[in-house]
Design a protein around this motif. Sequence first.
Motif, short mmCIF file in Angstrom:
data_model
loop_
_atom_site.label_atom_id
_atom_site.label_comp_id
_atom_site.label_asym_id
_atom_site.label_seq_id
_atom_site.Cartn_x
_atom_site.Cartn_y
_atom_site.Cartn_z
N MET A 1 0.83 -1.21 0.00
CA MET A 1 0.00 0.00 0.00
C MET A 1 0.86 1.25 0.00
SD MET A 1 -2.47 1.38 3.05
CE MET A 1 -2.61 3.15 3.28
N VAL A 182 -11.75 -2.25 -6.27
CA VAL A 182 -10.46 -2.74 -5.80
C VAL A 182 -9.68 -3.36 -6.95
CG1 VAL A 182 -9.30 -4.30 -4.20
CG2 VAL A 182 -11.33 -3.03 -3.46
N SER A 183 -10.33 -4.18 -7.75
CA SER A 183 -9.65 -4.78 -8.91
C SER A 183 -9.19 -3.73 -9.90
CB SER A 183 -10.59 -5.78 -9.60
OG SER A 183 -10.85 -6.89 -8.76
N GLU A 186 -6.07 -2.15 -8.67
CA GLU A 186 -4.94 -3.07 -8.89
C GLU A 186 -4.49 -3.05 -10.34
OE1 GLU A 186 -6.65 -6.68 -7.48
OE2 GLU A 186 -6.06 -6.33 -5.38
N ASP A 234 -10.19 -0.98 1.33
CA ASP A 234 -9.57 -2.00 0.48
C ASP A 234 -8.94 -1.38 -0.76
OD1 ASP A 234 -10.27 -3.98 2.27
OD2 ASP A 234 -12.04 -4.61 1.15
N ARG A 237 -5.68 0.27 0.22
CA ARG A 237 -4.65 -0.75 0.47
C ARG A 237 -4.13 -1.36 -0.83
NH1 ARG A 237 -8.58 -2.57 4.51
NH2 ARG A 237 -8.00 -1.70 6.54
N ALA A 238 -4.97 -1.40 -1.86
CA ALA A 238 -4.59 -2.02 -3.13
C ALA A 238 -3.70 -1.13 -3.98
CB ALA A 238 -5.84 -2.40 -3.92
N THR A 240 -0.61 1.12 -5.23
CA THR A 240 0.83 0.93 -5.07
C THR A 240 1.65 2.20 -5.22
OG1 THR A 240 1.05 0.40 -7.43
CG2 THR A 240 0.70 -1.45 -5.92
#
Length: 274
Positions: A1, A182-183, A186, A234, A237-238, A240
């Motif tokens: 994260m 969330v996906s 990512e 979430d 957190r995902a 980067t």
Amino acid sequence: MARPLASVQLYTLAEQFSADMAGSLDRLAGLGLRNVEAFDFVRRPAEIRAALDSSGLAAPTGHAPLLSDELWTPDGSIPTPAPEVVFDAAAEIGMTTVIDPFVAPERWRTLEGVTDIAERLNTLADTAAGFGLTVGYHNHAQEFVASFDDQSAYERFVALTDPRVALELDLFWALTGGQDVVSLVERLGERLVAVHVKDGVTPATNPWEPGAPAFASSSLDQRHAGTADVPLADALRAATSLKYAVIEYDHAPGDVFDDIAASLAFLTDGGFVR
């Protein structure tokens, strides 16, 4: 994260900011914020820069239309001059990234339209570099209506843009557009440098679907971060490579400064920002 800096989009307090710029910024600083995201800044850069300096705040990012003649909002439009004028104002304020916050829904419904949006931003990335700036794009939900070969118009746009074009994902509007937020975070990976931290009960239908009734900000049931439908924790957190977590309400549910403070507490208490 990635632990980004906390910020707030000044559109959230547009009425208060217009009535008392310095006082509004002082109140934001008093909440513990050190950054804001500028809005409607092109016509008054010197005034905004002076007020920011006085309050000890910075505006590393700002919203202005780069691909349209005016900035649409649910409550009215704001004309904007040529990109070079926008970039000059942004540089005066001390920004690093100018983000286009809205491109009309019909331009996202064809592959030709999406390609044109991407190519224009790619060209503007070169222009902005001459001012020491980068450009970016902020979504609503119209970018998720059409798809091409099972890829949303938004993700096709991402694939077509130069990596220098920053992405700012509005998590509430992505969810409204039917995305697994969330996906999506990512998949965007290092391209995602900012998110709009916004929560609420998502509308039953995407307001930018063809034939959807017109809507205004006042129709949105938005709530404090972490208390409604958007999986903010979430999603954060995902991420980067986030630099900024930008609090925003299109329609603040109560006293706007209390609402900002509640969402800031979500970010700080959860350890999501530094």
